[in-house]
Design a protein around this motif. Structure first.
Motif, mmCIF file in Angstrom:
data_model
loop_
_atom_site.group_PDB
_atom_site.id
_atom_site.type_symbol
_atom_site.label_atom_id
_atom_site.label_comp_id
_atom_site.label_asym_id
_atom_site.label_seq_id
_atom_site.Cartn_x
_atom_site.Cartn_y
_atom_site.Cartn_z
ATOM 1 N N ILE A 1 -42.307 27.836 33.454
ATOM 2 C CA ILE A 1 -43.087 28.220 32.282
ATOM 3 C C ILE A 1 -42.350 29.348 31.576
ATOM 4 C CG2 ILE A 1 -45.323 29.031 31.442
ATOM 5 C CD1 ILE A 1 -46.551 28.032 34.033
ATOM 6 N N PRO A 2 -41.900 29.164 30.355
ATOM 7 C CA PRO A 2 -41.165 30.240 29.660
ATOM 8 C C PRO A 2 -42.032 31.480 29.474
ATOM 9 C CG PRO A 2 -40.950 28.137 28.504
ATOM 10 C CD PRO A 2 -42.022 27.944 29.529
ATOM 11 N N ALA A 3 -41.400 32.636 29.572
ATOM 12 C CA ALA A 3 -42.115 33.891 29.325
ATOM 13 C C ALA A 3 -42.405 34.020 27.837
ATOM 14 C CB ALA A 3 -41.283 35.076 29.810
ATOM 15 N N ASN A 4 -43.650 34.372 27.496
ATOM 16 C CA ASN A 4 -44.000 34.520 26.087
ATOM 17 C C ASN A 4 -43.532 35.876 25.562
ATOM 18 O OD1 ASN A 4 -46.045 36.480 26.790
ATOM 19 N ND2 ASN A 4 -47.406 34.766 27.305
ATOM 20 N N SER A 5 -43.703 36.091 24.278
ATOM 21 C CA SER A 5 -43.192 37.311 23.647
ATOM 22 C C SER A 5 -43.878 38.561 24.175
ATOM 23 C CB SER A 5 -43.371 37.221 22.125
ATOM 24 O OG SER A 5 -44.738 37.024 21.796
ATOM 25 N N HIS A 6 -45.162 38.459 24.486
ATOM 26 C CA HIS A 6 -45.886 39.631 24.996
ATOM 27 C C HIS A 6 -45.368 40.020 26.378
ATOM 28 C CE1 HIS A 6 -49.091 42.520 25.460
ATOM 29 N NE2 HIS A 6 -49.524 41.909 26.562
ATOM 30 N N GLU A 7 -45.133 39.043 27.245
ATOM 31 C CA GLU A 7 -44.603 39.330 28.575
ATOM 32 C C GLU A 7 -43.203 39.927 28.477
ATOM 33 O OE1 GLU A 7 -46.951 35.681 30.881
ATOM 34 O OE2 GLU A 7 -44.870 35.459 30.226
ATOM 35 N N GLN A 8 -42.383 39.405 27.592
ATOM 36 C CA GLN A 8 -41.045 39.956 27.410
ATOM 37 C C GLN A 8 -41.096 41.404 26.925
ATOM 38 O OE1 GLN A 8 -39.150 37.221 24.733
ATOM 39 N NE2 GLN A 8 -38.842 35.635 26.288
ATOM 40 N N TYR A 9 -42.066 41.701 26.075
ATOM 41 C CA TYR A 9 -42.217 43.079 25.596
ATOM 42 C C TYR A 9 -42.589 44.018 26.743
ATOM 43 C CZ TYR A 9 -44.728 47.120 23.769
ATOM 44 O OH TYR A 9 -45.183 48.394 23.554
ATOM 45 N N LEU A 10 -43.522 43.588 27.617
ATOM 46 C CA LEU A 10 -43.941 44.434 28.735
ATOM 47 C C LEU A 10 -42.798 44.654 29.721
ATOM 48 C CD1 LEU A 10 -47.516 43.004 29.430
ATOM 49 C CD2 LEU A 10 -46.923 45.131 28.267
ATOM 50 N N TYR A 11 -42.004 43.607 29.991
ATOM 51 C CA TYR A 11 -40.843 43.781 30.866
ATOM 52 C C TYR A 11 -39.824 44.731 30.238
ATOM 53 C CZ TYR A 11 -42.162 40.092 34.172
ATOM 54 O OH TYR A 11 -42.791 39.353 35.135
ATOM 55 N N SER A 12 -39.558 44.574 28.946
ATOM 56 C CA SER A 12 -38.587 45.436 28.263
ATOM 57 C C SER A 12 -39.039 46.894 28.296
ATOM 58 C CB SER A 12 -38.395 44.975 26.814
ATOM 59 O OG SER A 12 -37.911 43.651 26.769
ATOM 60 N N ARG A 13 -40.324 47.126 28.079
ATOM 61 C CA ARG A 13 -40.841 48.494 28.117
ATOM 62 C C ARG A 13 -40.712 49.100 29.511
ATOM 63 N NH1 ARG A 13 -47.168 49.375 26.990
ATOM 64 N NH2 ARG A 13 -47.186 48.367 29.044
ATOM 65 N N TYR A 14 -40.973 48.292 30.532
ATOM 66 C CA TYR A 14 -40.880 48.782 31.906
ATOM 67 C C TYR A 14 -39.439 49.139 32.270
ATOM 68 C CZ TYR A 14 -40.758 48.557 37.013
ATOM 69 O OH TYR A 14 -40.537 48.827 38.334
ATOM 70 N N TYR A 15 -38.500 48.238 31.939
ATOM 71 C CA TYR A 15 -37.099 48.500 32.268
ATOM 72 C C TYR A 15 -36.548 49.688 31.476
ATOM 73 C CZ TYR A 15 -37.108 44.040 34.735
ATOM 74 O OH TYR A 15 -37.385 43.021 35.603
ATOM 75 N N ALA A 16 -36.987 49.861 30.236
ATOM 76 C CA ALA A 16 -36.527 50.990 29.438
ATOM 77 C C ALA A 16 -37.000 52.309 30.046
ATOM 78 C CB ALA A 16 -37.027 50.859 28.004
ATOM 79 N N ALA A 17 -38.266 52.356 30.477
ATOM 80 C CA ALA A 17 -38.789 53.575 31.106
ATOM 81 C C ALA A 17 -38.094 53.843 32.434
ATOM 82 C CB ALA A 17 -40.296 53.438 31.303
ATOM 83 N N ARG A 18 -37.800 52.784 33.189
ATOM 84 C CA ARG A 18 -37.110 52.967 34.471
ATOM 85 C C ARG A 18 -35.696 53.481 34.262
ATOM 86 N NH1 ARG A 18 -35.141 47.777 37.600
ATOM 87 N NH2 ARG A 18 -33.732 47.945 35.811
ATOM 88 N N ASP A 19 -34.970 52.916 33.297
ATOM 89 C CA ASP A 19 -33.601 53.361 33.030
ATOM 90 C C ASP A 19 -33.571 54.798 32.533
ATOM 91 O OD1 ASP A 19 -32.811 50.853 33.773
ATOM 92 O OD2 ASP A 19 -32.627 50.094 31.717
ATOM 93 N N ALA A 20 -34.607 55.184 31.763
ATOM 94 C CA ALA A 20 -34.661 56.565 31.265
ATOM 95 C C ALA A 20 -34.851 57.544 32.410
ATOM 96 C CB ALA A 20 -35.782 56.702 30.240
ATOM 97 N N ARG A 21 -35.660 57.170 33.390
ATOM 98 C CA ARG A 21 -35.859 58.054 34.541
ATOM 99 C C ARG A 21 -34.583 58.175 35.363
ATOM 100 N NH1 ARG A 21 -40.717 55.076 34.940
ATOM 101 N NH2 ARG A 21 -39.788 53.839 36.620
#
Length: 683
Positions: free
Chosen positions: A274-294
């Motif tokens: 099942i392809p990831a929808n745009s909302h799920e991709q946004y939540l993953y991107s936000r999580y990885y961005a916060a993790r990389d910043a830390r």
């Protein structure tokens, strides 16, 4: 007159036609339900071999409302201690199905946006594999509407849907947390369930499940795709979640691909159906961005106070309220589990023991399919008795198929009451002493037991070993005043013969023999004891069962220094468990002194449990009653002939409660209550 007769005749003919139509519809509905109830038996499962496939799961968890109480709920700590209100995740699992209803999942890939990589509400994952044709629908909790034994719990309505298919609507006859309501699309000719949807509420979770079944053979008994919507409401906290699982996926990763990182996004992209929808991709991107910043912050730039606060919450705070579970070893063949330090499940109450606190540690290590190590450390403290108890068994399985093992067990804290020693001292000393000021009857018992067990067949078992008891006076000053020793030791070889007439799934009969030998390994006690015991738990239907126990024990010899009477199968449980542990076939109101007051005992216990008995029929509150029990316990010992307890208990999502009434020599002997916390036991 003729006009009225014609009208009357028309009414009679219409009613007759309606009655015939209703009878025909009822007959048709019975035929459809008969096919549904018999479909599982029509599927050929003889010689079925283990089948391997793959499954994909994705989920979305949203925190609508929360407060500080969410921190104390097991597995909810991660989402309670973060500023993010929505989390998503996905997993890819290997599935091995040995038989219908037995699916073993091994996680291969996983990623989510939950802090610390923790799992949240793993208990709801059980709702994604409903066993629609089994007696119990979800993980032994919900009564299935599609099993013939459960027809008495549901009402059914059959409606035509389209050519070759019908819709069966079902609703419970009684509103209860163990029952569900919904509909199913049925293949008319065979009774096979093509699709079903149902709603219910259990263990603080409101759920809605929609599933489709497989296309052929055994796969028609299992889900092909399942969607789950849940809502969790608890004292101002409001959590909603959506889960989607796809089963029976083909193998997409070649054997040459080695999974080094279970959170490998590239591999997940290859297997995701099942392809990831745009909302799920946004939540993953936000999580990885916060993790990389830390991770980009240097140690000198971090706020040390904030860092220590986070470490405290992560490593200490969650240990107080959550179970600690870990796997170790190259192939994760070892595991251990530590109960939470502060949790409602850690406490229980009874009129005799008062409030009791419990703590439990378990661990195991599997060398192979036959050999394993298992240990457990169980301790408790009774605030009313002001006593600390612990039990520490350690087991090495030599051959699990033959139940061959070596076990050692060390326990302490149990008290034994005995007046024979005081009587013997009074006969020796003729001088006048104020005996009421001396405590000569209360002893603390420290025990060590080592046994070897082997089952030559499923019907027979043999156990040989040795047991040692050290009984120390609670008030040693009284014995010092009289110039007597304050501790007594016994060492005894023991043997147990087990007979199971119907194999491992039937009644169990045991004969125990114990012989204390004076001057053997420091023993100063000489005695011989025999006990016989029989237990049987007969499962009826839909979570109903009858549990029976009967036994007797007696001393055939009491020699020098044998002041204590101490049985193996008739003793007080000092670390009480929950509803499923030891509520049935035990004496709740019996004074602890009676366990050690007679050279013989004869006991009989019976308990009947069912999900819908008495309180379940109450309006409003009755729907929360999960299980109910009726107890009858009888005992005969010296000067207590007979002693009988009558009891009734029930269990809800929050607590278990039981009332007991006792008779002593056919006279009323008291009433008592026992309560145990059940809140979030499955979480």
């Amino acid at each position: 007159m003729r006009y009225f007769l014609n009208i009357l005749l028309a009414i009679v003919l219409t009613m007759t036609g309606c009655t015939r139509a209703h009878a025909a519809d009822r007959k048709y509905a019975l035929q459809i339900m008969k096919r549904v109830f018999g479909y599982a038996a029509s599927v050929d499962t003889v010689g079925l071999k283990a089948q391997e496939s793959y499954a994909y799961l994705k989920y979305d968890i949203r925190t609508n409302k929360r407060n500080c109480l969410l921190l104390a709920i097991p597995t909810m700590y991660a989402i309670a201690n973060t500023g993010v209100r929505e989390h998503v995740g996905e997993t890819y699992d290997r599935v091995v199905m040995k038989r219908p209803g037995d699916m073993r999942l091994t996680q291969m890939l996983e990623r989510n946006t939950i802090p610390y990589g923790m799992r949240t509400m793993p208990t709801v994952l059980k709702y994604l594999t409903p066993l629609i044709y089994e007696e119990l629908l979800i993980d032994g909790r919900i009564i299935s509407p599609f099993h013939p034994c459960n027809r008495r719990f549901y009402r059914y309505k059959v409606s035509h849907f389209m050519r070759g298919a019908v819709i069966v609507s079902f609703r419970p006859r009684l509103k209860n947390t163990k029952l569900v309501r919904g509909w199913a699309r049925i293949e008319e000719s065979t009774g096979r369930i093509l699709e079903t949807s149902f709603d219910g509420e259990y263990d603080m979770v409101r759920f809605h499940v929609t599933m489709t079944t497989g296309d052929e053979g055994v796969k028609t008994l299992m889900p092909a795709q399942c969607n789950l919507n849940i809502r969790f409401l608890f004292l101002g906290n409001d959590i909603t979640a959506e889960y989607t699982t796809v089963y029976d996926l083909p193998k997409k990763l070649p054997d040459s691909v080695q999974i080094v990182n279970r959170r490998d996004t590239a591999l997940l992209n290859l297997v995701r159906p099942i392809p990831a929808n745009s909302h799920e991709q946004y939540l993953y991107s936000r999580y990885y961005a916060a993790r990389d910043a830390r991770q980009a912050d240097t140690a000198s730039q971090r706020n040390k106070t904030r860092l220590w606060t986070k470490l405290l919450w992560k490593n200490v705070g969650r240990r107080l309220v959550m179970r600690t579970r870990r796997k170790f070893g190259t192939h994760e063949q070892g595991n251990f589990r530590i109960s939470p330090v502060l949790n409602p499940l850690s406490f229980s109450y009874s009129a005799r023991r008062g409030l009791t606190y419990k703590f439990d540690i378990r661990g195991s290590y599997f060398f192979n399919e036959r050999q394993a190590l298992q240990l457990r450390f169980k301790t408790g403290y009774s605030f009313k008795q002001k006593q600390i108890y612990f039990d520490f068994p350690f087991t090495f399985y030599i051959n699990q198929r033959r139940n061959a093992y070596i076990r050692t067990e060390w326990s302490s804290g149990r008290h034994i009451y005995n007046s024979e020693l005081m009587d013997a001292i009074r006969l020796e000393r003729k001088d006048s002493i104020d005996w009421s000021r001396l405590n000569l009857t209360n002893f603390s018992v420290h025990s060590f037991k080592a046994v070897a067990h082997y089952d030559p067949s499923s019907h027979w078992g043999l156990e040989l070993g040795i047991v040692s008891h050290k009984r120390t006076a609670v008030d040693d000053n009284s014995f010092n005043l009289l110039g007597r020793k304050d501790s007594y030791n016994s060492v005894a070889p023991i043997a147990e013969l087990t007979y199971r007439p119907m194999g491992y799934n039937g009644p169990i009969l045991t004969i125990d023999y114990e012989r204390g030998i004076r001057k053997f390994m420091g023993s100063d006690t000489d005695y011989e004891r025999v006990e016989m015991d029989g237990q049987y738990k007969h499962h009826l239907s839909a979570l109903s069962y009858l549990q029976l126990r009967a036994g007797t024990g007696f001393y055939t010899h009491k020699g020098f220094g044998s002041y204590f009477l101490d049985y193996s199968n008739f003793r007080e449980s000092n670390i009480p468990g929950g509803w499923n542990d030891d509520w049935a076939c035990t004496f709740e109101l019996l004074n602890s002194q009676w366990y050690n007051a007679s050279k013989y005992y004869v006991r009989a216990n019976a308990a009947y449990e069912t999900p819908l008995l008495l309180l379940s029929w109450l309006p409003i509150a009755g729907r929360l009653i999960e299980r109910e029990r009726i107890y009858i316990n009888a005992l005969s010992v010296k000067r207590l002939n007979p002693y009988i307890e009558y009891g009734y208990g029930f269990s809800t999502r929050a607590f278990s409660l039981g009332w007991f009434v006792a008779q002593r020599n056919w006279r009323f002997d008291g009433i008592g209550v026992r309560m145990n916390m059940e809140l979030f036991r499955h979480w």
